[in-house]
Design a protein around this motif. Sequence first.
Motif, PDB file in Angstrom:
ATOM      1  N   PRO A   1       0.803  -1.231   0.000  1.00  0.00           N
ATOM      2  CA  PRO A   1       0.000   0.000   0.000  1.00  0.00           C
ATOM      3  C   PRO A   1       0.832   1.276   0.000  1.00  0.00           C
ATOM      4  O   PRO A   1       0.322   2.339  -0.331  1.00  0.00           O
ATOM      5  CB  PRO A   1      -0.830  -0.129   1.289  1.00  0.00           C
ATOM      6  N   ASN A   2       2.117   1.159   0.333  1.00  0.00           N
ATOM      7  CA  ASN A   2       2.974   2.346   0.375  1.00  0.00           C
ATOM      8  C   ASN A   2       3.837   2.502  -0.874  1.00  0.00           C
ATOM      9  O   ASN A   2       4.700   3.390  -0.926  1.00  0.00           O
ATOM     10  CB  ASN A   2       3.882   2.291   1.615  1.00  0.00           C
ATOM     11  N   LEU A   3       3.598   1.659  -1.882  1.00  0.00           N
ATOM     12  CA  LEU A   3       4.363   1.773  -3.127  1.00  0.00           C
ATOM     13  C   LEU A   3       4.043   3.103  -3.807  1.00  0.00           C
ATOM     14  O   LEU A   3       2.877   3.424  -4.053  1.00  0.00           O
ATOM     15  CB  LEU A   3       4.013   0.608  -4.066  1.00  0.00           C
ATOM     16  N   GLU A   4       5.082   3.883  -4.123  1.00  0.00           N
ATOM     17  CA  GLU A   4       4.832   5.218  -4.658  1.00  0.00           C
ATOM     18  C   GLU A   4       5.598   5.563  -5.934  1.00  0.00           C
ATOM     19  O   GLU A   4       5.271   6.549  -6.601  1.00  0.00           O
ATOM     20  CB  GLU A   4       5.152   6.270  -3.605  1.00  0.00           C
ATOM     21  N   VAL A   5       6.613   4.771  -6.329  1.00  0.00           N
ATOM     22  CA  VAL A   5       7.363   5.157  -7.528  1.00  0.00           C
ATOM     23  C   VAL A   5       8.040   3.946  -8.171  1.00  0.00           C
ATOM     24  O   VAL A   5       8.481   3.020  -7.480  1.00  0.00           O
ATOM     25  CB  VAL A   5       8.430   6.236  -7.195  1.00  0.00           C
ATOM     26  N   PHE A   6       8.080   3.975  -9.493  1.00  0.00           N
ATOM     27  CA  PHE A   6       8.816   2.993 -10.281  1.00  0.00           C
ATOM     28  C   PHE A   6       9.910   3.739 -11.037  1.00  0.00           C
ATOM     29  O   PHE A   6       9.637   4.550 -11.913  1.00  0.00           O
ATOM     30  CB  PHE A   6       7.873   2.283 -11.264  1.00  0.00           C
ATOM     31  N   PHE A   7      11.178   3.463 -10.688  1.00  0.00           N
ATOM     32  CA  PHE A   7      12.317   4.000 -11.421  1.00  0.00           C
ATOM     33  C   PHE A   7      12.633   3.005 -12.534  1.00  0.00           C
ATOM     34  O   PHE A   7      13.117   1.905 -12.267  1.00  0.00           O
ATOM     35  CB  PHE A   7      13.528   4.161 -10.493  1.00  0.00           C
ATOM     36  N   HIS A   8      12.374   3.395 -13.759  1.00  0.00           N
ATOM     37  CA  HIS A   8      12.470   2.422 -14.851  1.00  0.00           C
ATOM     38  C   HIS A   8      13.438   2.886 -15.935  1.00  0.00           C
ATOM     39  O   HIS A   8      13.734   4.073 -16.072  1.00  0.00           O
ATOM     40  CB  HIS A   8      11.092   2.162 -15.467  1.00  0.00           C
TER      41      HIS A   8
END
Length: 506
Positions: free
Chosen positions: A248-255
């Motif tokens: 639930p605290n996932l906030e960003v994907f560095f891709h």
Amino acid sequence: MTMDFTPIARYIFASRARRTENWSGHVEELQRRQLMWLLGRAAETEMGKKYRYKKIISASDPVKAYQEVVPTVAYDDIRPYAMRMVEGEKDVLWPGRCRRFAQSSGTSGGKSKFVPITDDCLRRNHYPGTSDVVAHYLKMNPESRLFSGKSLILGGSFANELNLRNDVKVGDLSATLIDRMPRLADMVRVPEKRIALMEDWSEKLPALAGAAANANITNISGVPSWFLTVLKEVCRMKGVDKVSDVWPNLEVFFHGGIDFRPYRKEYEALTDHAKMHFMETYNASEGFFAFQNDFSDHSMLLILDGCVFYEFEPLGGGEPVTAWEVEAGKTYELLISSSNGLWRYHLGDTVTVTATNPVKIRIAGRTRSFINAFGEEVMEDNANRAIEAACEATGAGIANYTAGPFYAHNNRRGHHQWLIEWNEMPDSMDRFRDVLDRTLQEVNSDYQAKRAHTIFLDPPEIITARRGLFDDWLSQAGNHKLGGQRKVPRLSNNRKLLDELLKMNY
């Protein structure tokens, strides 16, 4: 209660984000400084002595002297030097002995590339580049709680087919980055190093997903195509439809690694729209070059002080120009000189310059990834935009794709064949094809001219790939490998790859 160290991190990283504000008006100064440092550091190497780097440094215009004296090279030109470094020779392309090498996809000679990863490159480029990304993300997102949990970072392995000295490691760049990661950073990521560096992905995937499924993940980093497989495995393990229900605290994907546009819809469906951010990076085996610094602008800020000197070769021909000589709107092939001993090196990437002060770029594709079998000059960026539009219009989601020419045969006109592995089938295959075709015409006037009235070129043909086809191809013996940095060539100007894949598509 979960401890949140983000306020402390924000304070620590603030100065790193602020320094880029001073790059406007200083592109030339910063880039000249990088070249002078590189030449001075490598002056006593074999390469430095061959091209008399000390004399170049003392020239009235070192940049001009460097470009006149040192030739541009591709990997095949430096392969003998790189292999001598792998075998333990020192002071060849860079001072000292290099003990780590990134193995990446093969060149025209059909062999893998072994790119030196020097201590200087790790300390002055790769890890600072990662810090830049975090610093700017925290600046862009004042509400972030990034350091209230852990990072899930996908890595490859040190698998290779070489007979190596005991003190030399060859494998994916990501394996070296994880293996040498500073202790503090290593404490805030999952999975543990033992799992992260496993070689067999059939064992690694469930172990990795299992380790991550029970962690408090706030951010993820990796290649979009492969990470999607991991996220879906986590959802399967937990019996949920969205990974945000697990984290639930996932906030960003560095891709990075491949274009994100064809995958954006899939990621948006798996995550929380109100909280999730996506941030593109340009971190290649050869160096960390650029990162997105504005959520509303998908182009990336070129890192001007990362011990890399950039040159840009016009696609239409002509001499390479420097970072302070580029023109906005133009597409170039990128060349680098860097602290891993690559000198005026053709990366094989094309970039479109979107701003010049400071320099911002967008990756246009690979120099060999295009279709021009009928004079249509379709580039990778065109293809990704068309795929994105077709997926949006039909509710489709893709796992992987490639495209190539079909030559006129048996009363059939020439056309493009698109081999696509679906995560979600389109609601209408005909509509998917039509939107793809129409978008290609909108973004590429040469393709539009060839498609006009279907006189020279027929509409594209869509072929469904069986599930796992591209993974099977990547895991075959040779240069192709399954892993966190895997890449499928998007476009080919001949049928070699398509024919290989179609033979396996049963």
